[in-house]
Scaffold this motif. Structure first.
Motif: not given
Length: 282
Positions: A117-143
């Motif tokens: 489900k596309k429910v996570m906000d990522l820079n104003g764009k809705n993405v799913d939970q897996v895509d959010y995890v993958l993006h944040e671990l690459r670009h914001n890993p200290t979150s």
């Protein structure tokens, strides 16, 4: 010897020692074979920590790693709730999800559906939970906000089975990728060995995707239980001699999480003490 064998044996013994029976109480689950109430002996709260030097897979009984991996791929990579998709991965009509398949061929709004489900906000764009995890671990890993949650209260009534393993949290506090997995409920005879192996594979695949060293995996259980018809068999299982842990092969040329197929993961030199049958309750 396999460290998971030791931890698993200790958990079974703890439930035998400290567990409380539901006998005499009203319970929801029933055995599929005859519809009898599926009573359990249970404890509340148990945790296991797995270190990166060894893949946690049982050797005191068959962990059925191929079937477990196919289910992980179905839920996390394909983000599917269609049982036919799992049958395709398994190459057989028989799956552990057949008993929960609904009229539309799905398991309802559960597991893969929630991840997709596309429910996570990522820079104003809705993405799913897996895509959010993958993006944040690459670009914001200290979150400290890198997590997934399958226990969606809005959709619980539309799930044929509410999720047992429902939560992950991913953290890089020490420069490695650490994973916390939470299960509200764990069937120690059948579900737990599957789930521990599945999430250890997932942990390694996502560490590869994020280009992070592998850290520890903490597996936390709320209600850890053994069904009454599983107890005698589990006593036989934990009496077996643990064997050396196998090695896990994940196709080394693949980095992107979505490029993996279910065939890109396998155990090398996996030896076990045989197959054991456990009745399924639903």
């Amino acid at each position: 010897m396999s460290q998971f064998d030791i931890m698993y044996t200790e958990l079974v013994r703890r439930i035998e020692r400290e567990g409380v029976y539901t006998n005499g109480q009203k319970v929801r689950p029933k055995y599929i074979t005859d519809g009898a109430p599926a009573h359990t002996k249970a404890i509340f709260f148990h945790t296991m920590t797995f270190y990166p030097h060894e893949v946690p897979v049982l050797t005191i009984k068959n962990n059925f790693p191929v079937t477990a991996n196919n289910e992980r791929h179905w839920i996390w990579n394909e983000k599917s709730n269609k049982v036919d998709d799992l049958r395709r991965l398994n190459g057989t009509e028989k799956t552990v999800w057949n008993e929960w398949e609904l009229w539309d061929g799905t398991i309802g709004l559960a597991y893969g559906h929630q991840l997709g489900k596309k429910v996570m906000d990522l820079n104003g764009k809705n993405v799913d939970q897996v895509d959010y995890v993958l993006h944040e671990l690459r670009h914001n890993p200290t979150s400290r906000r890198i997590l997934t949650e399958l226990w969606n209260i809005d959709d619980l009534s539309s799930m044929s089975l509410t999720p047992c393993v429902h939560h992950t949290q991913w953290d890089t506090y020490d420069g490695t990728l650490n994973l916390l997995v939470k299960a509200r409920s764990s069937d120690v005879g059948l579900g737990l060995p599957f789930n521990v192996y599945q999430y250890s594979v997932l942990h390694r695949m996502i560490a590869r995707h994020a280009d992070l060293p592998l850290g520890k995996m903490h597996f936390v259980i709320g209600n850890a239980h053994i069904y009454d018809r599983h107890l005698e068999t589990l006593r036989e299982v934990i009496a077996n001699e643990p064997l050396p842990a196998p090695n896990l092969y994940i196709e080394p040329t693949i980095k992107d999480f979505y490029d993996f197929t279910n065939k890109d993961v396998r155990l090398i030199n996996y030896k076990h003490q045989g197959n054991y049958e456990f009745e399924v309750a639903e």
